[in-house]
Design a protein around this motif. Structure first.
Motif, PDB file in Angstrom:
ATOM      1  N   VAL A  69      33.849 -16.967  52.051  1.00 42.78           N
ATOM      2  CA  VAL A  69      32.852 -16.239  52.116  1.00 42.78           C
ATOM      3  C   VAL A  69      31.850 -16.614  51.138  1.00 42.78           C
ATOM      4  O   VAL A  69      30.518 -16.686  51.429  1.00 42.78           O
ATOM      5  CB  VAL A  69      33.129 -14.732  51.872  1.00 42.78           C
ATOM      6  CG1 VAL A  69      31.902 -13.901  51.714  1.00 42.78           C
ATOM      7  CG2 VAL A  69      33.982 -14.391  53.080  1.00 42.78           C
ATOM      8  N   GLU A  70      32.372 -16.850  49.789  1.00 40.22           N
ATOM      9  CA  GLU A  70      31.502 -17.298  48.686  1.00 40.22           C
ATOM     10  C   GLU A  70      30.534 -18.637  49.256  1.00 40.22           C
ATOM     11  O   GLU A  70      29.427 -18.852  49.063  1.00 40.22           O
ATOM     12  CB  GLU A  70      32.207 -17.379  47.501  1.00 40.22           C
ATOM     13  CG  GLU A  70      31.220 -17.944  46.454  1.00 40.22           C
ATOM     14  CD  GLU A  70      32.259 -18.258  45.036  1.00 40.22           C
ATOM     15  OE1 GLU A  70      31.860 -17.942  43.985  1.00 40.22           O
ATOM     16  OE2 GLU A  70      33.247 -18.859  45.117  1.00 40.22           O
ATOM     17  N   ARG A  71      31.396 -19.632  49.798  1.00 40.77           N
ATOM     18  CA  ARG A  71      31.016 -20.780  50.235  1.00 40.77           C
ATOM     19  C   ARG A  71      29.792 -20.481  51.059  1.00 40.77           C
ATOM     20  O   ARG A  71      28.812 -21.159  50.820  1.00 40.77           O
ATOM     21  CB  ARG A  71      32.015 -21.579  50.587  1.00 40.77           C
ATOM     22  CG  ARG A  71      31.524 -23.282  50.836  1.00 40.77           C
ATOM     23  CD  ARG A  71      32.508 -23.959  51.855  1.00 40.77           C
ATOM     24  NE  ARG A  71      32.857 -23.449  53.097  1.00 40.77           N
ATOM     25  CZ  ARG A  71      31.856 -23.509  54.066  1.00 40.77           C
ATOM     26  NH1 ARG A  71      30.604 -24.240  53.871  1.00 40.77           N
ATOM     27  NH2 ARG A  71      32.046 -23.050  55.471  1.00 40.77           N
ATOM     28  N   LYS A  72      30.222 -19.765  52.300  1.00 39.64           N
ATOM     29  CA  LYS A  72      29.142 -19.594  53.283  1.00 39.64           C
ATOM     30  C   LYS A  72      27.887 -19.084  52.547  1.00 39.64           C
ATOM     31  O   LYS A  72      26.606 -19.198  52.966  1.00 39.64           O
ATOM     32  CB  LYS A  72      29.793 -18.721  54.055  1.00 39.64           C
ATOM     33  CG  LYS A  72      30.790 -19.657  55.214  1.00 39.64           C
ATOM     34  CD  LYS A  72      31.384 -18.713  56.288  1.00 39.64           C
ATOM     35  CE  LYS A  72      32.140 -19.563  57.273  1.00 39.64           C
ATOM     36  NZ  LYS A  72      32.590 -18.743  58.444  1.00 39.64           N
ATOM     37  N   LEU A  73      28.222 -17.998  51.861  1.00 35.80           N
ATOM     38  CA  LEU A  73      26.870 -17.137  51.052  1.00 35.80           C
ATOM     39  C   LEU A  73      26.000 -18.326  50.381  1.00 35.80           C
ATOM     40  O   LEU A  73      24.842 -18.095  50.507  1.00 35.80           O
ATOM     41  CB  LEU A  73      27.332 -16.010  50.279  1.00 35.80           C
ATOM     42  CG  LEU A  73      27.890 -14.780  50.871  1.00 35.80           C
ATOM     43  CD1 LEU A  73      28.450 -13.874  49.778  1.00 35.80           C
ATOM     44  CD2 LEU A  73      26.651 -14.255  51.528  1.00 35.80           C
ATOM     45  N   LEU A  74      26.687 -19.208  49.576  1.00 33.60           N
ATOM     46  CA  LEU A  74      26.014 -19.970  48.869  1.00 33.60           C
ATOM     47  C   LEU A  74      25.205 -21.338  49.590  1.00 33.60           C
ATOM     48  O   LEU A  74      24.676 -22.137  49.052  1.00 33.60           O
ATOM     49  CB  LEU A  74      26.769 -20.576  47.662  1.00 33.60           C
ATOM     50  CG  LEU A  74      27.150 -19.360  46.552  1.00 33.60           C
ATOM     51  CD1 LEU A  74      27.800 -19.949  45.568  1.00 33.60           C
ATOM     52  CD2 LEU A  74      25.970 -18.898  45.826  1.00 33.60           C
ATOM     53  N   SER A  75      25.810 -21.151  50.631  1.00 31.81           N
ATOM     54  CA  SER A  75      25.501 -22.513  51.452  1.00 31.81           C
ATOM     55  C   SER A  75      24.176 -22.790  51.893  1.00 31.81           C
ATOM     56  O   SER A  75      23.595 -23.708  52.483  1.00 31.81           O
ATOM     57  CB  SER A  75      26.174 -22.506  52.896  1.00 31.81           C
ATOM     58  OG  SER A  75      26.167 -21.723  53.792  1.00 31.81           O
TER      59      SER A  75
END
Length: 148
Positions: free
Chosen positions: A115-121
């Motif tokens: 989720v963090e990776r997707k948010l920061l993507s």
């Protein structure tokens, strides 16, 4: 007198940002395990190998004592945390994840990182690093200095 326009107001933007981030992560732990935010934060602090007192969890999490106490009570009821006497301070107890709690943590941690990776993507690597730097800069200020 300056005119306050909500759409231009920094605290309003932080609230929108918070809701977006919080909504994304909450869906994962709430849907899979019915956890409350303060319960999940407590589990993350304890992590797979952590052992802390309730006061240490308060300090590490920036949650208040009531929220941490509720989290501990709920997680103990699920048998996801264990406690033992604190030899260094007889007034407190050391808390850690049980094997069942570690299993929940091990299931959720990679999902939360995704989720963090997707948010920061939505940001470049440089933008994400700058965002973290700017957030830390504000977070490290004494909030009393902003009071009018």
């Amino acid at each position: 007198m300056s005119l306050l326009v909500l759409e231009d107001f920094f605290p309003f933007h932080t609230r929108i940002f918070y809701r977006q981030v919080s909504s994304a992560v909450t869906r994962v732990y709430e849907t899979r395990y019915g956890l409350k935010p303060y319960e999940w934060r407590t589990m993350v602090i304890l992590g797979p190998d952590g052992e802390f007192t309730a006061n240490e969890i308060v300090t590490k999490s920036s949650m208040d004592k009531v929220s941490v106490s509720r989290a501990i009570t709920a997680l103990k009821a699920r048998k996801w945390i264990l406690s033992k006497a604190n030899k260094a301070d007889g007034r407190s107890r050391l808390l850690r994840l049980s094997s069942a709690g570690k299993a929940v943590y091990d299931d959720l941690a990679p999902l939360m990182l995704e989720v963090e990776r997707k948010l920061l993507s939505v940001y470049s690597e440089e933008e994400a690093a700058e965002l973290r730097r700017l957030m830390a800069k504000l977070a490290n200020q004494d909030s009393a200095k902003f009071i009018v």
